[in-house]
Design a protein around this motif. Structure first.
Motif, PDB file in Angstrom:
ATOM      1  N   LEU A  45      -9.667   7.507 -58.655  1.00 17.99           N
ATOM      2  CA  LEU A  45     -10.575   8.636 -58.744  1.00 17.99           C
ATOM      3  C   LEU A  45     -10.530   9.460 -57.463  1.00 17.99           C
ATOM      4  N   GLU A  46     -10.495   8.791 -56.336  1.00 17.31           N
ATOM      5  CA  GLU A  46     -10.438   9.500 -55.060  1.00 17.31           C
ATOM      6  C   GLU A  46      -9.139  10.298 -54.937  1.00 17.31           C
ATOM      7  N   ASP A  47      -8.055   9.741 -55.448  1.00 22.00           N
ATOM      8  CA  ASP A  47      -6.781  10.449 -55.427  1.00 22.00           C
ATOM      9  C   ASP A  47      -6.862  11.716 -56.271  1.00 22.00           C
ATOM     10  N   LEU A  48      -7.474  11.623 -57.442  1.00 18.85           N
ATOM     11  CA  LEU A  48      -7.648  12.807 -58.286  1.00 18.85           C
ATOM     12  C   LEU A  48      -8.541  13.839 -57.606  1.00 18.85           C
ATOM     13  N   LEU A  49      -9.574  13.376 -56.927  1.00 19.47           N
ATOM     14  CA  LEU A  49     -10.460  14.290 -56.211  1.00 19.47           C
ATOM     15  C   LEU A  49      -9.697  15.032 -55.114  1.00 19.47           C
ATOM     16  N   GLU A  50      -8.912  14.305 -54.344  1.00 18.94           N
ATOM     17  CA  GLU A  50      -8.129  14.916 -53.266  1.00 18.94           C
ATOM     18  C   GLU A  50      -7.190  15.987 -53.810  1.00 18.94           C
ATOM     19  N   LYS A  51      -6.645  15.759 -54.994  1.00 18.19           N
ATOM     20  CA  LYS A  51      -5.652  16.670 -55.556  1.00 18.19           C
ATOM     21  C   LYS A  51      -6.260  17.870 -56.280  1.00 18.19           C
ATOM     22  N   THR A  52      -7.573  17.842 -56.503  1.00 15.99           N
ATOM     23  CA  THR A  52      -8.197  18.912 -57.288  1.00 15.99           C
ATOM     24  C   THR A  52      -9.281  19.679 -56.550  1.00 15.99           C
ATOM     25  N   SER A  53      -9.634  19.252 -55.337  1.00 18.79           N
ATOM     26  CA  SER A  53     -10.703  19.930 -54.612  1.00 18.79           C
ATOM     27  C   SER A  53     -10.469  19.865 -53.117  1.00 18.79           C
ATOM     28  N   ARG A  54     -10.844  20.925 -52.446  1.00 16.80           N
ATOM     29  CA  ARG A  54     -10.813  20.926 -50.981  1.00 16.80           C
ATOM     30  C   ARG A  54     -12.189  20.587 -50.430  1.00 16.80           C
ATOM     31  N   THR A  55     -13.186  21.393 -50.799  1.00 19.27           N
ATOM     32  CA  THR A  55     -14.532  21.204 -50.255  1.00 19.27           C
ATOM     33  C   THR A  55     -15.146  19.888 -50.699  1.00 19.27           C
ATOM     34  N   PHE A  56     -15.088  19.586 -52.014  1.00 17.32           N
ATOM     35  CA  PHE A  56     -15.734  18.375 -52.499  1.00 17.32           C
ATOM     36  C   PHE A  56     -15.023  17.113 -52.042  1.00 17.32           C
ATOM     37  N   ALA A  57     -13.739  17.209 -51.767  1.00 13.57           N
ATOM     38  CA  ALA A  57     -13.031  16.051 -51.214  1.00 13.57           C
ATOM     39  C   ALA A  57     -13.533  15.721 -49.814  1.00 13.57           C
ATOM     40  N   LEU A  58     -14.107  16.722 -49.128  1.00 14.04           N
ATOM     41  CA  LEU A  58     -14.697  16.496 -47.806  1.00 14.04           C
ATOM     42  C   LEU A  58     -16.132  16.005 -47.907  1.00 14.04           C
ATOM     43  N   SER A  59     -16.881  16.545 -48.870  1.00 15.16           N
ATOM     44  CA  SER A  59     -18.320  16.278 -48.898  1.00 15.16           C
ATOM     45  C   SER A  59     -18.721  15.061 -49.734  1.00 15.16           C
ATOM     46  N   ILE A  60     -18.023  14.790 -50.828  1.00 14.46           N
ATOM     47  CA  ILE A  60     -18.415  13.664 -51.682  1.00 14.46           C
ATOM     48  C   ILE A  60     -18.358  12.318 -50.959  1.00 14.46           C
ATOM     49  N   PRO A  61     -17.340  12.059 -50.115  1.00 12.93           N
ATOM     50  CA  PRO A  61     -17.282  10.748 -49.461  1.00 12.93           C
ATOM     51  C   PRO A  61     -18.480  10.394 -48.593  1.00 12.93           C
ATOM     52  N   VAL A  62     -19.272  11.386 -48.154  1.00  9.46           N
ATOM     53  CA  VAL A  62     -20.416  11.070 -47.292  1.00  9.46           C
ATOM     54  C   VAL A  62     -21.629  10.611 -48.094  1.00  9.46           C
ATOM     55  N   LEU A  63     -21.605  10.767 -49.414  1.00 12.95           N
ATOM     56  CA  LEU A  63     -22.755  10.396 -50.237  1.00 12.95           C
ATOM     57  C   LEU A  63     -22.942   8.877 -50.277  1.00 12.95           C
ATOM     58  N   PRO A  64     -24.187   8.427 -50.394  1.00 12.15           N
ATOM     59  CA  PRO A  64     -24.429   6.984 -50.554  1.00 12.15           C
ATOM     60  C   PRO A  64     -24.101   6.556 -51.984  1.00 12.15           C
ATOM     61  N   GLU A  65     -23.716   5.314 -52.133  1.00 10.64           N
ATOM     62  CA  GLU A  65     -23.515   4.768 -53.472  1.00 10.64           C
ATOM     63  C   GLU A  65     -24.872   4.406 -54.083  1.00 10.64           C
ATOM     64  N   PRO A  66     -25.031   4.474 -55.402  1.00  8.32           N
ATOM     65  CA  PRO A  66     -24.005   4.798 -56.407  1.00  8.32           C
ATOM     66  C   PRO A  66     -23.839   6.296 -56.658  1.00  8.32           C
ATOM     67  N   THR A  67     -24.609   7.132 -55.928  1.00 10.75           N
ATOM     68  CA  THR A  67     -24.523   8.574 -56.154  1.00 10.75           C
ATOM     69  C   THR A  67     -23.115   9.091 -55.892  1.00 10.75           C
ATOM     70  N   ARG A  68     -22.448   8.518 -54.921  1.00  9.97           N
ATOM     71  CA  ARG A  68     -21.096   8.967 -54.584  1.00  9.97           C
ATOM     72  C   ARG A  68     -20.163   8.874 -55.798  1.00  9.97           C
ATOM     73  N   GLY A  69     -20.141   7.725 -56.441  1.00  4.74           N
ATOM     74  CA  GLY A  69     -19.275   7.557 -57.608  1.00  4.74           C
ATOM     75  C   GLY A  69     -19.688   8.448 -58.764  1.00  4.74           C
ATOM     76  N   GLU A  70     -20.995   8.605 -58.964  1.00  8.06           N
ATOM     77  CA  GLU A  70     -21.487   9.437 -60.057  1.00  8.06           C
ATOM     78  C   GLU A  70     -21.084  10.896 -59.864  1.00  8.06           C
ATOM     79  N   VAL A  71     -21.252  11.381 -58.628  1.00  6.99           N
ATOM     80  CA  VAL A  71     -20.917  12.777 -58.345  1.00  6.99           C
ATOM     81  C   VAL A  71     -19.401  13.004 -58.413  1.00  6.99           C
ATOM     82  N   MET A  72     -18.636  12.044 -57.933  1.00 10.60           N
ATOM     83  CA  MET A  72     -17.181  12.178 -57.989  1.00 10.60           C
ATOM     84  C   MET A  72     -16.700  12.334 -59.432  1.00 10.60           C
ATOM     85  N   ILE A  73     -17.178  11.466 -60.300  1.00  9.98           N
ATOM     86  CA  ILE A  73     -16.757  11.530 -61.700  1.00  9.98           C
ATOM     87  C   ILE A  73     -17.294  12.799 -62.354  1.00  9.98           C
ATOM     88  N   ALA A  74     -18.533  13.167 -62.043  1.00 12.49           N
ATOM     89  CA  ALA A  74     -19.098  14.395 -62.611  1.00 12.49           C
ATOM     90  C   ALA A  74     -18.279  15.608 -62.190  1.00 12.49           C
TER      91      ALA A  74
END
Length: 301
Positions: free
Chosen positions: A4-33
């Motif tokens: 999922l992280e690989d797909l995020l890196e390949k499809t977003s610039r800003t969100f690839a920077l900001s999503i990793p700072v989120l706490p779990e489980p919100t991080r995974g939920e937002v990444m998939i969303a």
């Protein structure tokens, strides 16, 4: 989450920077969303497809979200991939990986699934309605109200979805829930307006005319600045209510990048981008503000 992280890196610039700072489980939920919204965006942006094909794909995507099966997801993914949905390599890979993304999505907390699914299907339905207005694969927006309606469909709904996920399982944020929800759509609208102003030349070349010809650019810039002020209020509300630092940082980074981009586009015109060095400096500034208890997004006049 590596794939999922690989797909995020390949499809977003800003969100690839900001999503990793989120706490779990919100991080995974937002990444998939984010990936789900990106799938819908890919179909909406497929200007090389006739409008009827884009609408069909958006409707098929909504249907598989509502009535999911792995077999159905695989059949649709193969069908979409055969007809080359995008020139962007990352987006093409994302469409190939739709079955994997959906499998991960339906493994989330049922409350998160229900909320995200509702918002994604609303957005995809709205996108299909705008695609239906295309003439010769070109979408033209009529006026400022029309531009705002479009921004709500593709970005304001995202802000509402993120707010739901921030509030999920966090009773301490209940007192500000109403204020967050009131400002969420404007936050999303702000980011979309900045992107539209930045990408105006590219959009025209790809069959999209989001900036209404009868509306002075100055009015669109003014609306973007107003909405970014709302984004600052949204972020400060989270910060003062004791939201996890990662959520505050997640909101602050795209808001501050949008401010920097807006200023560049005003001075240098469409196509102007914030450099990697400037992104790093903005991130450092946010970290220092959070370390010292200052607002992560300062108020601007």
């Amino acid at each position: 989450m590596a794939n999922l992280e690989d797909l995020l890196e390949k499809t977003s610039r800003t969100f690839a920077l900001s999503i990793p700072v989120l706490p779990e489980p919100t991080r995974g939920e937002v990444m998939i969303a984010y990936l789900l919204f990106r799938i819908a965006d890919t179909f909406e942006d497929a200007a090389h497809w006739p409008p009827e094909r884009r609408i069909e794909a958006l409707e098929e995507f909504q249907d598989v979200l509502i009535d999911y099966s792995r077999d159905r997801a695989e059949r649709l993914s193969q069908k979409w991939t055969r007809t080359d949905p995008s020139q962007h390599a990352g987006y093409r890979e994302l469409i190939r990986e739709v079955p994997f993304v959906l499998e991960c999505f339906f493994a989330l907390d049922p409350q998160a699934v229900s909320s995200v699914r509702g918002h994604v299907t609303r957005s995809a339905d709205g996108m299909a309605r705008f695609v239906a207005r295309s003439r010769g694969s070109v979408l033209r927006l009529d006026d400022l109200d029309d531009l705002q309606r479009y921004c709500y469909v593709v970005a304001g709904i995202v802000g509402e979805m993120l707010t739901d996920l921030f509030l999920l399982r966090r009773e301490q944020l209940g007192a500000i829930a109403r204020d967050l929800r009131k400002r969420a759509a404007a936050f999303g609208e702000a980011l979309q307006l900045v992107n539209i102003l930045k990408d105006a030349s590219v959009d025209v070349s790809e069959g999209r005319r989001f900036l209404p010809s009868r509306v002075p650019r100055s009015k669109v810039f003014a609306l973007a600045r107003r909405d970014l002020g709302t984004a600052a209020e949204y972020t400060l509300g989270l910060q003062q209510a004791g939201a996890p630092r990662g959520i505050v940082e997640f909101c602050a980074l795209p808001a501050e990048l949008a401010w920097a981009t807006l200023e560049k586009v005003e001075k240098e015109g469409p196509g102007s981008k914030v450099s990697r060095l400037e992104v790093f400096a903005i991130k450092q500034r946010i970290d220092r503000a959070l370390d010292s208890g200052k607002p992560a997004v300062p108020t601007r006049g």
